[in-house]
Design a protein around this motif. Structure first.
Motif, mmCIF file in Angstrom:
data_model
loop_
_atom_site.group_PDB
_atom_site.id
_atom_site.type_symbol
_atom_site.label_atom_id
_atom_site.label_comp_id
_atom_site.label_asym_id
_atom_site.label_seq_id
_atom_site.Cartn_x
_atom_site.Cartn_y
_atom_site.Cartn_z
ATOM 1 N N GLY A 243 -1.138 -20.113 -4.592
ATOM 2 C CA GLY A 243 -0.444 -21.020 -3.853
ATOM 3 C C GLY A 243 1.059 -20.489 -3.716
ATOM 4 N N TRP A 244 1.327 -19.281 -3.841
ATOM 5 C CA TRP A 244 2.909 -18.930 -3.124
ATOM 6 C C TRP A 244 2.948 -17.560 -2.344
ATOM 7 N N TRP A 245 1.828 -17.081 -2.150
ATOM 8 C CA TRP A 245 1.698 -15.865 -1.210
ATOM 9 C C TRP A 245 0.206 -15.871 -0.560
ATOM 10 N N ARG A 246 0.366 -14.987 0.584
ATOM 11 C CA ARG A 246 -0.975 -14.780 1.228
ATOM 12 C C ARG A 246 -0.844 -13.455 1.988
ATOM 13 N N TYR A 247 -2.077 -12.807 2.124
ATOM 14 C CA TYR A 247 -2.059 -11.528 2.725
ATOM 15 C C TYR A 247 -1.886 -11.809 4.366
ATOM 16 N N ARG A 248 -1.313 -10.743 4.950
ATOM 17 C CA ARG A 248 -1.256 -10.764 6.422
ATOM 18 C C ARG A 248 -1.428 -9.587 6.872
ATOM 19 N N VAL A 249 -1.754 -9.338 8.388
ATOM 20 C CA VAL A 249 -1.879 -7.913 8.849
ATOM 21 C C VAL A 249 -0.221 -7.204 8.987
ATOM 22 N N PRO A 250 -0.321 -6.191 8.823
ATOM 23 C CA PRO A 250 0.934 -5.275 9.106
ATOM 24 C C PRO A 250 1.846 -6.033 10.434
ATOM 25 N N GLY A 251 3.128 -6.252 9.922
ATOM 26 C CA GLY A 251 3.814 -6.855 11.019
ATOM 27 C C GLY A 251 4.068 -8.124 10.822
ATOM 28 N N LEU A 252 3.447 -8.783 10.191
ATOM 29 C CA LEU A 252 3.542 -10.325 10.010
ATOM 30 C C LEU A 252 3.793 -10.798 8.498
ATOM 31 N N GLY A 253 4.197 -9.763 7.697
ATOM 32 C CA GLY A 253 4.700 -10.027 6.692
ATOM 33 C C GLY A 253 5.965 -9.562 6.015
ATOM 34 N N ASP A 254 6.285 -9.069 4.789
ATOM 35 C CA ASP A 254 7.484 -8.753 4.214
ATOM 36 C C ASP A 254 7.597 -7.382 3.809
ATOM 37 N N VAL A 255 6.479 -6.603 4.063
ATOM 38 C CA VAL A 255 6.456 -5.008 3.840
ATOM 39 C C VAL A 255 7.328 -4.403 5.084
ATOM 40 N N ASP A 256 8.158 -3.581 4.538
ATOM 41 C CA ASP A 256 8.932 -2.462 5.536
ATOM 42 C C ASP A 256 8.082 -1.404 5.824
ATOM 43 N N TRP A 257 7.466 -1.611 6.938
ATOM 44 C CA TRP A 257 6.546 -0.502 7.086
ATOM 45 C C TRP A 257 7.254 0.745 7.777
ATOM 46 N N ARG A 258 8.089 0.653 8.284
ATOM 47 C CA ARG A 258 9.039 1.986 8.653
ATOM 48 C C ARG A 258 9.454 2.694 7.496
ATOM 49 N N LYS A 259 9.749 2.135 6.272
ATOM 50 C CA LYS A 259 10.223 2.834 5.101
ATOM 51 C C LYS A 259 8.889 3.353 4.426
ATOM 52 N N VAL A 260 7.777 2.424 4.420
ATOM 53 C CA VAL A 260 6.729 3.028 3.724
ATOM 54 C C VAL A 260 6.106 4.244 4.448
ATOM 55 N N VAL A 261 6.018 4.284 5.933
ATOM 56 C CA VAL A 261 5.524 5.371 6.445
ATOM 57 C C VAL A 261 6.422 6.309 6.163
ATOM 58 N N ASP A 262 7.662 6.206 6.344
ATOM 59 C CA ASP A 262 8.622 7.194 6.248
ATOM 60 C C ASP A 262 8.426 8.091 5.082
ATOM 61 N N ALA A 263 8.520 7.230 3.721
ATOM 62 C CA ALA A 263 8.263 7.700 2.415
ATOM 63 C C ALA A 263 6.855 8.693 2.254
ATOM 64 N N LEU A 264 5.625 8.023 3.094
ATOM 65 C CA LEU A 264 4.660 8.985 3.022
ATOM 66 C C LEU A 264 4.956 10.163 3.570
ATOM 67 N N TYR A 265 5.384 10.280 4.876
ATOM 68 C CA TYR A 265 5.567 11.442 5.425
ATOM 69 C C TYR A 265 6.467 12.309 4.792
ATOM 70 N N GLU A 266 7.512 11.858 4.107
ATOM 71 C CA GLU A 266 8.591 12.781 3.438
ATOM 72 C C GLU A 266 7.686 13.444 2.335
ATOM 73 N N GLY A 267 6.799 12.423 1.573
ATOM 74 C CA GLY A 267 6.145 13.185 0.375
ATOM 75 C C GLY A 267 5.125 14.077 0.911
ATOM 76 N N GLY A 268 4.772 14.333 2.229
ATOM 77 C CA GLY A 268 3.782 15.211 2.655
ATOM 78 C C GLY A 268 2.324 14.717 2.863
ATOM 79 N N PHE A 269 2.405 13.320 2.766
ATOM 80 C CA PHE A 269 0.911 12.704 3.194
ATOM 81 C C PHE A 269 0.659 12.991 4.425
ATOM 82 N N ASP A 270 -0.743 13.629 4.694
ATOM 83 C CA ASP A 270 -1.243 13.762 5.863
ATOM 84 C C ASP A 270 -2.856 13.394 5.930
ATOM 85 N N GLY A 271 -3.086 12.227 5.170
ATOM 86 C CA GLY A 271 -4.276 11.379 5.196
ATOM 87 C C GLY A 271 -4.355 10.330 6.230
ATOM 88 N N VAL A 272 -5.267 9.182 5.974
ATOM 89 C CA VAL A 272 -5.618 8.188 6.552
ATOM 90 C C VAL A 272 -4.908 6.917 6.124
#
Length: 306
Positions: A243-272
């Motif tokens: 009743g108080w949240w819903r899933y969205r596709v990336p770009g239409l919600g509250d997740v900061d994808w720039r920071k998430v992807v940057d943290a993945l790269y900084e930590g050495g993530f090279d997966g999918v």
């Protein structure tokens, strides 16, 4: 890092058609759904028949992906490995084992599933049972060169009162999983509604994340003021509707994808990074699903180094 998506959003399509569509849309990988049947839960699909999977099947699937320039990033079967019904639990555990065997034949690096929960038992009792349940599965995966990854989805609909139904929702539980030889299929959306900073939670554990999912979430704090964190209690006809949240596709919600992807790269993530499309606005019909994935692609592609 490669950009892909989970095929469960296209349950009515053949894998061959999905692969061609994904290649045409310039995705680079697919996380392939391998439920034994669709059942009554949304966002499940059967695109890989792992129950009787052999070398010829693996050769055919690998040729399909190779011809379209795609990577098969994970075999996906997210179900309750601690189901309270013993027969159902045994069947689920057995299907996870079949997914591991198929992934080994395919040369696929990961199999994704849930820890799950018996809602009639305490967390401590569930964790003790999970240790017994997952030990042989982890050993089986290791023997086949596969990593068993657990998504941190809360699965609140599995609990009668909307509490966590999958015991993988916090870094505390991630560390417990890692001690068993399990890995994390990181999805930031679930952390947001749980009140956990998805970037702060991600940073210490990137080396235990061989696969990640991209799902967004839209919060409605004014509704949370009415229902509280567990969500609707009186009129909850749909167990998945808090009743108080819903899933969205990336770009239409509250997740900061720039920071998430940057943290993945900084930590050495090279997966999918695999888009998990469960957006109610851009779902329900094939053309809407396609548009939702296009929105996700436009959001994430510029952040990922080609």
């Amino acid at each position: 890092m490669k950009l892909g998506f989970l095929t469960a959003c296209m349950p009515e399509r053949r894998l061959e058609d999905i692969v061609e569509w994904a290649a045409d849309r310039r995705f680079e990988a697919l996380e392939v759904a391998a439920w034994p049947s669709l059942g009554d839960r949304p966002f499940t699909a059967s695109h890989l028949a792992v129950e009787q999977f052999g070398h010829a099947d693996a050769d055919q699937i690998n040729e399909l992906f190779d011809n379209n320039g795609l990577t098969l990033s994970s075999v996906a079967y997210y179900d309750n490995n601690l189901h309270p019904d013993p027969a159902e639990r045994k069947a689920i555990n057995g299907h996870v084992a079949a997914c591991i065997d198929a992934a080994g034949l395919l040369g696929c690096p990961t199999v994704g599933t849930f820890i799950g929960r018996d809602p009639g038992k305490t967390v401590a009792d569930n964790l003790r049972e999970a240790e017994r349940t997952f030990r042989p599965l982890v050993e089986r995966a290791g023997e086949r060169g596969v990593k068993l990854v657990i998504e941190n989805c809360v699965m609140e609909g599995w609990h009668p009162d909307g509490y966590p139904g999958n015991l993988a929702y916090s870094p505390e539980l991630w560390e417990w999983m890692f001690s068993l030889g399990l890995y994390l299929n990181y999805d930031p959306s679930h952390l947001v509604w749980m009140g956990i900073d998805p970037v702060a939670a991600l940073r210490p554990y990137v080396d235990r994340i061989p696969h990640a999912q991209a799902k967004d979430i839209e919060l409605f704090p004014e509704r949370r003021n009415r229902y509280g964190y567990p969500g609707k209690a009186v009129n909850r006809t749909d167990p998945w509707d808090t009743g108080w949240w819903r899933y969205r596709v990336p770009g239409l919600g509250d997740v900061d994808w720039r920071k998430v992807v940057d943290a993945l790269y900084e930590g050495g993530f090279d997966g999918v990074l695999s888009v998990e499309h469960e957006d109610p606005i851009w779902g329900g019909a094939p053309d809407k699903v396609d548009t939702g994935l296009d929105i996700a692609h436009r959001t994430l592609r510029p952040l990922i180094v080609a």
